[in-house]
Design an enzyme around this catalytic site. Structure first.
Site, short mmCIF file in Angstrom:
data_model
loop_
_atom_site.label_atom_id
_atom_site.label_comp_id
_atom_site.label_asym_id
_atom_site.label_seq_id
_atom_site.Cartn_x
_atom_site.Cartn_y
_atom_site.Cartn_z
N ASP A 150 0.87 -1.18 0.00
CA ASP A 150 0.00 0.00 0.00
C ASP A 150 0.90 1.23 0.00
O ASP A 150 2.06 1.14 -0.38
CB ASP A 150 -0.93 -0.04 1.22
CG ASP A 150 -2.23 0.72 0.99
OD1 ASP A 150 -2.16 1.90 0.58
OD2 ASP A 150 -3.32 0.16 1.23
N HIS A 173 2.61 1.85 -3.03
CA HIS A 173 1.74 2.76 -3.77
C HIS A 173 2.23 4.20 -3.74
O HIS A 173 1.52 5.10 -4.15
CB HIS A 173 0.31 2.69 -3.21
CG HIS A 173 -0.36 1.38 -3.44
ND1 HIS A 173 -1.67 1.14 -3.07
CD2 HIS A 173 0.09 0.23 -4.00
CE1 HIS A 173 -1.99 -0.10 -3.38
NE2 HIS A 173 -0.94 -0.67 -3.95
#
Length: 254
Positions: A150, A173
C-alpha cells in the site's frame, strides 16, 4: 511470541524500550486481545524505542481474510505498531515485518521522530501501509526503507509540519496525502515536506487524493523536491475523485 501489548502513560519519567531479536505476533486473530493494534504506545512523553529488533506481525494468513475490496471496511485487522498521543519521542533502528494491516500508525502525536526504520511486506499484502500519520504535529521520518502493498507513507487530515526525507519506497503505492474529505470537520493538512526520496517499482510516486463531493477543506504549503522515480506507473497524481472499492456514491461520513 508476544500477544497484544499496550504501554500506557502518563509515566513519571522518560521511557526506553530496547528491542533485540524478533518479536512475533500470533498468527490466529482470535489470540489478539485488541483488534486496534498489536503493540500500542499511548499517552507517553519522552518515549525511546530502539535496539535493532523486528516486530513480525506474521500477517500472510490474515491478508487472505482482508475483505476491503468487497466491504470497504478494513479496520478488523490489527496494526503492528500504534502511537497514540505520544510526544517528544523517537523510534530508531527497528523493523516492522509483515503486518496484518498498517505497519505504523501515528495519531494525535507531537514532536515524534522515526529514523533508520525498515518496513517490509510483499507487494500483494493488501492495506499494509508503511507509516500512516493523522492529526499530528512535528513528525519527522528520516532514512527509512519501505517495501509494502500500500502507501509507503500516507498523511491523513490534521497532519502538520511533517518532514519525510531519505525514504526509499518500493514496492508500494508511493507517498500520499491521503483521502481527505471523507468525514466532516476534518483538520487542515499544512507544512508537508518530502525531500530526497527514491521510489522504485511503485504504483504511484507522490500523490494527493481527496474524496468525491467532499466538504471544503485545506491542504497547503506542501513541498516535494529532489525525488527520484524509477519504473513508477503514475509519478505525480492529484486526484480529487479518489474512488476505492466502488464507494464513490457513499455519503460523506459524520
Amino acid at each position: 511470541m508476544v500477544g497484544s501489548v499496550t504501554f500506557k502513560g502518563p509515566c513519571k519519567s522518560p521511557i526506553t524500550l530496547h528491542i533485540e531479536g524478533k518479536l512475533k505476533a500470533p498468527v490466529e486473530l482470535e489470540r489478539l486481545s485488541s483488534q486496534d493494534g498489536w503493540i500500542v504506545f499511548q499517552d507517553i512523553d519522552g518515549l525511546q524505542v530502539s535496539g535493532g529488533g523486528t516486530f513480525d506481525g506474521q500477517g500472510s494468513a490474515a491478508w487472505a481474510k482482508n475483505d476491503c475490496r468487497k466491504t470497504g471496511k478494513c479496520s478488523s485487522l490489527p496494526i503492528n505498531l500504534r502511537f497514540s498521543s505520544v510526544t517528544n519521542s523517537k523510534m530508531q533502528d527497528v523493523t516492522s515485518l509483515n503486518s496484518k494491516l498498517f505497519h505504523i500508525n501515528i495519531l494525535n502525536c507531537k514532536n515524534l521522530s522515526l529514523q533508520h526504520i525498515s518496513i517490509n511486506a510483499p507487494a500483494n499484502s493488501l492495506n499494509t501501509a508503511g507509516i500512516h500519520i493523522g492529526r499530528s504535529n512535528g513528525v519527522h521520518i528520516t532514512d527509512a526503507d519501505i517495501k509494502t502493498g500500500d502507501d509507503c507513507v500516507s498523511l491523513g487530515d490534521g497532519s502538520q509540519q511533517i518532514s519525510i526525507e531519505k525514504v526509499t519506497c518500493g514496492p508500494g503505492h508511493g507517498i500520499s496525502v491521503d483521502t481527505l474529505g471523507r468525514y466532516h470537520d476534518e483538520q487542515p493538512v499544512n507544512g508537508v515536506t518530502v525531500r530526497n526520496c527514491t521510489l522504485k517499482n511503485t504504483m504511484n510516486g507522490v500523490r494527493v487524493k481527496t474524496w468525491p463531493d467532499s466538504p471544503s477543506g485545506v491542504a497547503s504549503e506542501m513541498t516535494f523536491e529532489d525525488i527520484i522515480m524509477d519504473n513508477v506507473s503514475n509519478p505525480i497524481l492529484i486526484d480529487q475523485k479518489y474512488c476505492p472499492y466502488g464507494e464513490c456514491k457513499a455519503k460523506i461520513l459524520k
